[in-house]
Design a protein around this motif. Sequence first.
Motif, PDB file in Angstrom:
ATOM      1  N   GLN A 189       0.830  -1.208   0.000  1.00 56.23           N
ATOM      2  CA  GLN A 189       0.000   0.000   0.000  1.00 56.23           C
ATOM      3  C   GLN A 189       0.863   1.256   0.000  1.00 56.23           C
ATOM      4  O   GLN A 189       0.563   2.237  -0.713  1.00 56.23           O
ATOM      5  N   SER A 190       1.935   1.239   0.752  1.00 56.66           N
ATOM      6  CA  SER A 190       2.836   2.377   0.778  1.00 56.66           C
ATOM      7  C   SER A 190       3.497   2.588  -0.587  1.00 56.66           C
ATOM      8  O   SER A 190       3.626   3.725  -1.068  1.00 56.66           O
ATOM      9  N   ASP A 191       3.897   1.483  -1.219  1.00 58.31           N
ATOM     10  CA  ASP A 191       4.493   1.594  -2.556  1.00 58.31           C
ATOM     11  C   ASP A 191       3.511   2.213  -3.558  1.00 58.31           C
ATOM     12  O   ASP A 191       3.885   3.092  -4.351  1.00 58.31           O
ATOM     13  N   MET A 192       2.266   1.761  -3.518  1.00 55.26           N
ATOM     14  CA  MET A 192       1.271   2.255  -4.484  1.00 55.26           C
ATOM     15  C   MET A 192       0.956   3.729  -4.238  1.00 55.26           C
ATOM     16  O   MET A 192       0.747   4.499  -5.187  1.00 55.26           O
ATOM     17  N   LEU A 193       0.916   4.130  -2.965  1.00 56.66           N
ATOM     18  CA  LEU A 193       0.677   5.535  -2.667  1.00 56.66           C
ATOM     19  C   LEU A 193       1.816   6.408  -3.191  1.00 56.66           C
ATOM     20  O   LEU A 193       1.581   7.457  -3.805  1.00 56.66           O
ATOM     21  N   ARG A 194       3.046   5.957  -2.959  1.00 56.29           N
ATOM     22  CA  ARG A 194       4.186   6.728  -3.441  1.00 56.29           C
ATOM     23  C   ARG A 194       4.205   6.798  -4.971  1.00 56.29           C
ATOM     24  O   ARG A 194       4.512   7.848  -5.550  1.00 56.29           O
ATOM     25  N   LEU A 195       3.869   5.692  -5.609  1.00 61.85           N
ATOM     26  CA  LEU A 195       3.846   5.690  -7.075  1.00 61.85           C
ATOM     27  C   LEU A 195       2.738   6.593  -7.623  1.00 61.85           C
ATOM     28  O   LEU A 195       2.915   7.269  -8.645  1.00 61.85           O
ATOM     29  N   THR A 196       1.583   6.619  -6.936  1.00 57.09           N
ATOM     30  CA  THR A 196       0.495   7.488  -7.388  1.00 57.09           C
ATOM     31  C   THR A 196       0.890   8.957  -7.283  1.00 57.09           C
ATOM     32  O   THR A 196       0.694   9.743  -8.224  1.00 57.09           O
ATOM     33  N   VAL A 197       1.447   9.340  -6.134  1.00 56.76           N
ATOM     34  CA  VAL A 197       1.874  10.726  -5.954  1.00 56.76           C
ATOM     35  C   VAL A 197       2.968  11.078  -6.955  1.00 56.76           C
ATOM     36  O   VAL A 197       2.954  12.159  -7.579  1.00 56.76           O
ATOM     37  N   ALA A 198       3.917  10.176  -7.135  1.00 55.34           N
ATOM     38  CA  ALA A 198       4.992  10.435  -8.088  1.00 55.34           C
ATOM     39  C   ALA A 198       4.454  10.560  -9.509  1.00 55.34           C
ATOM     40  O   ALA A 198       4.893  11.423 -10.284  1.00 55.34           O
ATOM     41  N   GLY A 199       3.478   9.720  -9.849  1.00 54.94           N
ATOM     42  CA  GLY A 199       2.893   9.805 -11.187  1.00 54.94           C
ATOM     43  C   GLY A 199       2.197  11.131 -11.430  1.00 54.94           C
ATOM     44  O   GLY A 199       2.306  11.718 -12.516  1.00 54.94           O
ATOM     45  N   VAL A 200       1.459  11.613 -10.422  1.00 53.03           N
ATOM     46  CA  VAL A 200       0.794  12.907 -10.555  1.00 53.03           C
ATOM     47  C   VAL A 200       1.816  14.022 -10.730  1.00 53.03           C
ATOM     48  O   VAL A 200       1.674  14.902 -11.599  1.00 53.03           O
ATOM     49  N   LEU A 201       2.864  14.006  -9.925  1.00 58.77           N
ATOM     50  CA  LEU A 201       3.888  15.044 -10.025  1.00 58.77           C
ATOM     51  C   LEU A 201       4.606  15.000 -11.369  1.00 58.77           C
ATOM     52  O   LEU A 201       4.880  16.047 -11.978  1.00 58.77           O
ATOM     53  N   VAL A 202       4.920  13.790 -11.823  1.00 57.74           N
ATOM     54  CA  VAL A 202       5.588  13.672 -13.131  1.00 57.74           C
ATOM     55  C   VAL A 202       4.706  14.226 -14.238  1.00 57.74           C
ATOM     56  O   VAL A 202       5.181  14.938 -15.136  1.00 57.74           O
ATOM     57  N   VAL A 250      -4.790  15.371 -11.585  1.00 56.79           N
ATOM     58  CA  VAL A 250      -5.378  15.113 -10.267  1.00 56.79           C
ATOM     59  C   VAL A 250      -6.796  14.549 -10.363  1.00 56.79           C
ATOM     60  O   VAL A 250      -7.189  13.698  -9.545  1.00 56.79           O
ATOM     61  N   LEU A 251      -7.586  14.991 -11.325  1.00 54.97           N
ATOM     62  CA  LEU A 251      -8.994  14.557 -11.401  1.00 54.97           C
ATOM     63  C   LEU A 251      -9.156  13.035 -11.328  1.00 54.97           C
ATOM     64  O   LEU A 251      -9.990  12.538 -10.555  1.00 54.97           O
ATOM     65  N   PRO A 252      -8.415  12.252 -12.090  1.00 53.42           N
ATOM     66  CA  PRO A 252      -8.631  10.800 -12.036  1.00 53.42           C
ATOM     67  C   PRO A 252      -8.218  10.157 -10.712  1.00 53.42           C
ATOM     68  O   PRO A 252      -8.576   8.995 -10.465  1.00 53.42           O
ATOM     69  N   GLN A 253      -7.484  10.880  -9.861  1.00 47.58           N
ATOM     70  CA  GLN A 253      -6.991  10.291  -8.612  1.00 47.58           C
ATOM     71  C   GLN A 253      -7.914  10.556  -7.423  1.00 47.58           C
ATOM     72  O   GLN A 253      -7.636  10.081  -6.321  1.00 47.58           O
ATOM     73  N   ILE A 254      -8.985  11.295  -7.626  1.00 45.26           N
ATOM     74  CA  ILE A 254      -9.918  11.558  -6.525  1.00 45.26           C
ATOM     75  C   ILE A 254     -10.603  10.245  -6.118  1.00 45.26           C
ATOM     76  O   ILE A 254     -11.110   9.510  -6.980  1.00 45.26           O
ATOM     77  N   PRO A 255     -10.617   9.918  -4.840  1.00 45.50           N
ATOM     78  CA  PRO A 255     -11.187   8.628  -4.408  1.00 45.50           C
ATOM     79  C   PRO A 255     -12.648   8.459  -4.835  1.00 45.50           C
ATOM     80  O   PRO A 255     -13.437   9.401  -4.813  1.00 45.50           O
TER      81      PRO A 255
END
Length: 292
Positions: A189-202, A250-255
């Motif tokens: 879960q921690s890996d996926m969260l970091r990858l999601t945030v990194a993907g948004v920033l990239v 960001v739009l697609p990442q909203i829960p």
Amino acid sequence: MSQQAGWYDDPQNAENLRYWDGVQWTQHTSPKQKPNLDQAGRSHQTYGQGEQQGAPGQDQRWGQAPGQGGQQGYGQQQDYGQGNGQQTGPFGQQQNWGQQQWQQMPQVGYQQQLSARDTTPDGQPLAGWWHRVGARLLDGLLLGIFSVIVVVPLVAPSFSDNIRSWMDAVFAAVDSGSAVTPDMPAALQSDMLRLTVAGVLVNIIYETAMVTAFGGTVGKLMTGLRVRLRETPGNPPVGPAAIRGSIYAVLPQIPWIGWLLGLVNYLWPLWDPARQALHDKAAKTNVVRHRR
């Protein structure tokens, strides 16, 4: 042998003809030459040849050749519909109205509607929806390769091992007939969260830098598209480019509803009068076809 029935010289009046019925003379007579008989014959013969003969002259002029005066002839009506722009009587006026004014007025209105729907206010052509989708697919492929090669090893180096271990546990539970599947490990879960945030920033950095510097992402540059402010040509400044890239990422990442918001954002240009997606509207930009 009796004479054949017909009209013969009247034995009683040399200026008349009398009808012989084959047996005897009848009471039916007729003058040998009727008044104006020659003129009537000539009028009938020359009808449509442009000659004027006696009283029927006005009717004969209907077939009169051009340039001989009188009314416009039937021969001139053959020019009707040729589009020479000359008005020859009421029929010519109707032709001129139908070909020049009546067709021109709705065409102008249609061009104005087309301009408002398919161009920026200063006339640069807007990109079609499928054209934009093609550019996004190229960008997605490029960012996916970049993420696998660069982002994942840097942000979550144990991601592959963690997800493999979890999938093995899930398959083992299924094979054993267990009704309960293992929960996702905290490390994964921690890996996926970091990858999601990194993907948004990239995505934000990629969109902002490319749009500001080059007027478009790699996919847009390859497909001949550019991003510009709707009211001003040229590359957008950093502010609008960052707003545009941030909303898109960001739009697609909203829960829970991110997938729906992302889909609506993709489809919005299909019905929007200015062909803007939601991130375009927020940044006041348009995607246009680049003029070389």
